[in-house]
Scaffold this motif. Sequence first.
Motif, PDB file in Angstrom:
ATOM      1  N   LEU A 190       0.862  -1.169   0.000  1.00  0.00           N
ATOM      2  CA  LEU A 190       0.000   0.000   0.000  1.00  0.00           C
ATOM      3  C   LEU A 190       0.904   1.226   0.000  1.00  0.00           C
ATOM      4  O   LEU A 190       1.790   1.351   0.844  1.00  0.00           O
ATOM      5  N   GLY A 220       1.384   5.121   0.501  1.00  0.00           N
ATOM      6  CA  GLY A 220       0.754   6.254   1.164  1.00  0.00           C
ATOM      7  C   GLY A 220       0.893   7.534   0.352  1.00  0.00           C
ATOM      8  O   GLY A 220       1.458   7.557  -0.743  1.00  0.00           O
ATOM      9  N   CYS A 221       0.374   8.609   0.893  1.00  0.00           N
ATOM     10  CA  CYS A 221       0.499   9.905   0.243  1.00  0.00           C
ATOM     11  C   CYS A 221       0.743  10.965   1.306  1.00  0.00           C
ATOM     12  O   CYS A 221       0.585  10.707   2.495  1.00  0.00           O
ATOM     13  N   LYS A 222       1.145  12.130   0.871  1.00  0.00           N
ATOM     14  CA  LYS A 222       1.360  13.237   1.792  1.00  0.00           C
ATOM     15  C   LYS A 222       1.019  14.539   1.102  1.00  0.00           C
ATOM     16  O   LYS A 222       1.004  14.628  -0.138  1.00  0.00           O
ATOM     17  N   LYS A 277       3.786   8.633  -2.076  1.00  0.00           N
ATOM     18  CA  LYS A 277       5.117   8.317  -1.556  1.00  0.00           C
ATOM     19  C   LYS A 277       5.687   7.175  -2.397  1.00  0.00           C
ATOM     20  O   LYS A 277       5.789   6.031  -1.953  1.00  0.00           O
ATOM     21  N   HIS A 284       8.367   4.230  -1.685  1.00  0.00           N
ATOM     22  CA  HIS A 284       8.063   2.986  -0.985  1.00  0.00           C
ATOM     23  C   HIS A 284       7.789   1.836  -1.942  1.00  0.00           C
ATOM     24  O   HIS A 284       7.640   0.695  -1.519  1.00  0.00           O
TER      25      HIS A 284
END
Length: 142
Positions: free
Chosen positions: A73, A75-77, A100, A103
Motif C-alpha cells: 500500500l 501512502g500519500c502526503k 510516496k 516505498h
Amino acid sequence: MTNSSKPHQFTDGTVPFPPRCCFISTATVPDEPSSFTLASKFLEWRQAMSREFDALVNTNTWTLVPPSCASNLIGCKWVFKTKLCADGSIERRKARLVAKGFHQQPRIDYTETFSLVVKPSTIRLVLSIAISHRWSLRQIDI
C-alpha cells in the motif's frame, strides 16, 4: 604585462558556478506548513487542500481498489507552497497531494516505468537562452 591571466572562457556549454550575475529575491515567504496537522489549523490551507482534492476527484485520477497481499500500500502526503506575486504579495496558497512513490518495489508494485517528455516550448526557450549568451550546445542522452 602584469602577469595576470585572462579568465577561462567556457566554450563547451558549461556554466561557471557561482554565476556571474544572479537575481536575489528580497521577498519573504510566509511559513509553509510541513504537515497536514499544521496546515489543517489554517483556513487558507484547508481551502487549498479542498481545491486540490476536488480537482483530483473531478479528473478521475485514481480508482479505489481493495488491498492485496501481492502489493504494497503506497501512502500519500500533502506538500504546501505559497505562490507570490511579482511585488512579493501572496498570490495564492497551493497544496498538492503526492504519492510516496519511494516505498514502491520493482516487480511487486510496478512493472513499467514512465519517462517524461520535454515540451517543445522548453526546448525553444533553452535554445534561445544559449544563443543569446553565445553558449555552445551539446546533446546527450541520459
